[in-house]
Scaffold this motif. Structure first.
Motif, PDB file in Angstrom:
ATOM      1  N   TRP A   6       0.827  -1.214   0.000  1.00 54.28           N
ATOM      2  CA  TRP A   6       0.000   0.000   0.000  1.00 54.28           C
ATOM      3  C   TRP A   6       0.861   1.263   0.000  1.00 54.28           C
ATOM      4  O   TRP A   6       0.348   2.360   0.174  1.00 54.28           O
ATOM      5  CB  TRP A   6      -0.924  -0.004   1.222  1.00 54.28           C
ATOM      6  N   TYR A  59      -6.602  -6.267   3.788  1.00 54.11           N
ATOM      7  CA  TYR A  59      -7.488  -5.285   4.408  1.00 54.11           C
ATOM      8  C   TYR A  59      -6.887  -4.775   5.710  1.00 54.11           C
ATOM      9  O   TYR A  59      -6.940  -3.578   6.021  1.00 54.11           O
ATOM     10  CB  TYR A  59      -8.863  -5.899   4.648  1.00 54.11           C
ATOM     11  N   PHE A  62      -4.308  -2.309   4.886  1.00 57.62           N
ATOM     12  CA  PHE A  62      -4.940  -1.081   4.389  1.00 57.62           C
ATOM     13  C   PHE A  62      -5.343  -0.184   5.554  1.00 57.62           C
ATOM     14  O   PHE A  62      -5.121   1.036   5.529  1.00 57.62           O
ATOM     15  CB  PHE A  62      -6.175  -1.440   3.553  1.00 57.62           C
ATOM     16  N   GLY A  72     -12.930   5.290  -1.910  1.00 54.31           N
ATOM     17  CA  GLY A  72     -12.835   3.926  -2.402  1.00 54.31           C
ATOM     18  C   GLY A  72     -14.000   3.587  -3.289  1.00 54.31           C
ATOM     19  O   GLY A  72     -14.781   4.461  -3.678  1.00 54.31           O
ATOM     20  N   VAL A  77     -15.267   3.400   1.155  1.00 55.45           N
ATOM     21  CA  VAL A  77     -15.120   2.270   2.075  1.00 55.45           C
ATOM     22  C   VAL A  77     -15.679   2.662   3.436  1.00 55.45           C
ATOM     23  O   VAL A  77     -15.296   3.687   4.008  1.00 55.45           O
ATOM     24  CB  VAL A  77     -13.634   1.878   2.210  1.00 55.45           C
ATOM     25  N   CYS A 163     -19.000  -1.347   1.423  1.00 59.56           N
ATOM     26  CA  CYS A 163     -19.413  -0.115   0.758  1.00 59.56           C
ATOM     27  C   CYS A 163     -20.802  -0.289   0.174  1.00 59.56           C
ATOM     28  O   CYS A 163     -21.329  -1.408   0.102  1.00 59.56           O
ATOM     29  CB  CYS A 163     -18.435   0.249  -0.368  1.00 59.56           C
ATOM     30  N   PHE A 207      -9.534  -8.062  -1.492  1.00 59.84           N
ATOM     31  CA  PHE A 207      -9.664  -6.650  -1.142  1.00 59.84           C
ATOM     32  C   PHE A 207      -8.656  -5.811  -1.916  1.00 59.84           C
ATOM     33  O   PHE A 207      -8.999  -4.738  -2.447  1.00 59.84           O
ATOM     34  CB  PHE A 207      -9.464  -6.448   0.367  1.00 59.84           C
ATOM     35  N   TRP A 210      -9.658  -5.462  -5.511  1.00 62.04           N
ATOM     36  CA  TRP A 210     -10.880  -4.637  -5.546  1.00 62.04           C
ATOM     37  C   TRP A 210     -10.529  -3.157  -5.415  1.00 62.04           C
ATOM     38  O   TRP A 210     -10.968  -2.335  -6.224  1.00 62.04           O
ATOM     39  CB  TRP A 210     -11.781  -5.104  -4.401  1.00 62.04           C
ATOM     40  N   TYR A 211      -9.707  -2.837  -4.430  1.00 61.43           N
ATOM     41  CA  TYR A 211      -9.397  -1.443  -4.180  1.00 61.43           C
ATOM     42  C   TYR A 211      -8.478  -0.887  -5.263  1.00 61.43           C
ATOM     43  O   TYR A 211      -8.681   0.229  -5.754  1.00 61.43           O
ATOM     44  CB  TYR A 211      -8.752  -1.268  -2.803  1.00 61.43           C
ATOM     45  N   ARG A 212      -7.481  -1.650  -5.651  1.00 63.71           N
ATOM     46  CA  ARG A 212      -6.549  -1.168  -6.666  1.00 63.71           C
ATOM     47  C   ARG A 212      -7.231  -1.025  -8.027  1.00 63.71           C
ATOM     48  O   ARG A 212      -6.883  -0.144  -8.820  1.00 63.71           O
ATOM     49  CB  ARG A 212      -5.345  -2.094  -6.769  1.00 63.71           C
ATOM     50  N   TRP A 214     -10.351  -0.148  -8.430  1.00 63.87           N
ATOM     51  CA  TRP A 214     -11.079   1.133  -8.340  1.00 63.87           C
ATOM     52  C   TRP A 214     -10.127   2.303  -8.507  1.00 63.87           C
ATOM     53  O   TRP A 214     -10.438   3.267  -9.234  1.00 63.87           O
ATOM     54  CB  TRP A 214     -11.774   1.244  -6.975  1.00 63.87           C
TER      55      TRP A 214
END
Length: 226
Positions: A6, A59, A62, A72, A77, A163, A207, A210-212, A214
């Protein structure tokens, strides 16, 4: 930078917040590219002690390295916060999460599809009733049965609602059981059971992915808006 790292992400999001095209990113009105302060490792240890489960590593990292929630996917998030000596998540639908049952295995299999079809076929139709009050009463009784089947708390034990995407669509992170570490989509507002969120190659979505994913989309949207 590896998918599990991260480093630099918090700073990248802070830069996006100042970009002229930031408002073009879906969900900006909900999170404004603002991140909660990160949690300390000690705070995450306390959170996990309360939950009785260790969070998925990506997660968990994060929360410590990027933030306890905020900017997010979707409208952001859901932040995890402490009130007194108890931790909880906040957001539209966060009350669907039962922190006391996160150590129970998440059920990959939901309601029996045959039961769902049979109940759908019994949904009252207004034209079959002479009186509106009778129809309303029958529909109310049917809806109670449908909600008991589709929205049972048993359906989401072992998962954290992360979310919302608007219109009561949400996404969950499984923290217990065989699906641990994976994201599931919740489209029950459209009378569909939860489903695993899969990548382009039908691979499970973690996770971090998913986040990266986005974040990469957000960067492209901001650059195009410029």
């Amino acid at each position: 930078m590896s998918i599990g790292s991260w480093a630099g992400v918090r700073e990248q999001i802070q830069e996006l917040a100042k970009a002229p095209g930031a408002t073009a990113v879906f969900g900006f009105s909900g999170h404004g590219f603002v991140l909660e302060d990160p949690l300390s490792e000690r705070e995450v240890d306390q959170l996990e002690a309360q939950l009785g489960v260790r969070l998925p590593e990506d997660y968990r990292a994060f929360l410590i390295e990027v933030g306890a929630g905020g900017a997010g996917p979707g409208y952001g998030v859901f932040p995890v916060r402490r009130a007194g000596d108890r931790w909880h998540w906040e957001g539209d639908g966060a009350d669907l999460l039962d922190p006391d049952r996160l150590s129970e295995p998440f059920p990959a299999q939901g309601p029996d599809p045959a039961r769902l079809v049979a109940l759908q076929e019994k949904c009252p139709q207004e034209e079959d009733f002479d009186e509106e009050e009778e129809f309303d009463e029958a529909l109310g009784e049917w809806e109670r049965k449908w909600e008991a089947l589709m929205w049972s708390p048993e359906r989401t034990v072992g998962a954290i609602v992360l979310c919302h995407l608007g219109c009561a669509y949400r996404q969950w992170l499984v923290v217990s059981g065989p699906e641990r570490g994976r994201i599931w989509s919740d489209d029950r507002a459209d009378d569909r059971d939860l489903e695993p969120l899969l990548g382009a190659g039908q691979e499970p979505t973690t996770f971090a992915l998913w986040y990266r994913g986005w974040l990469a989309d957000a960067v492209r949207t901001v650059e195009a808006a410029r």
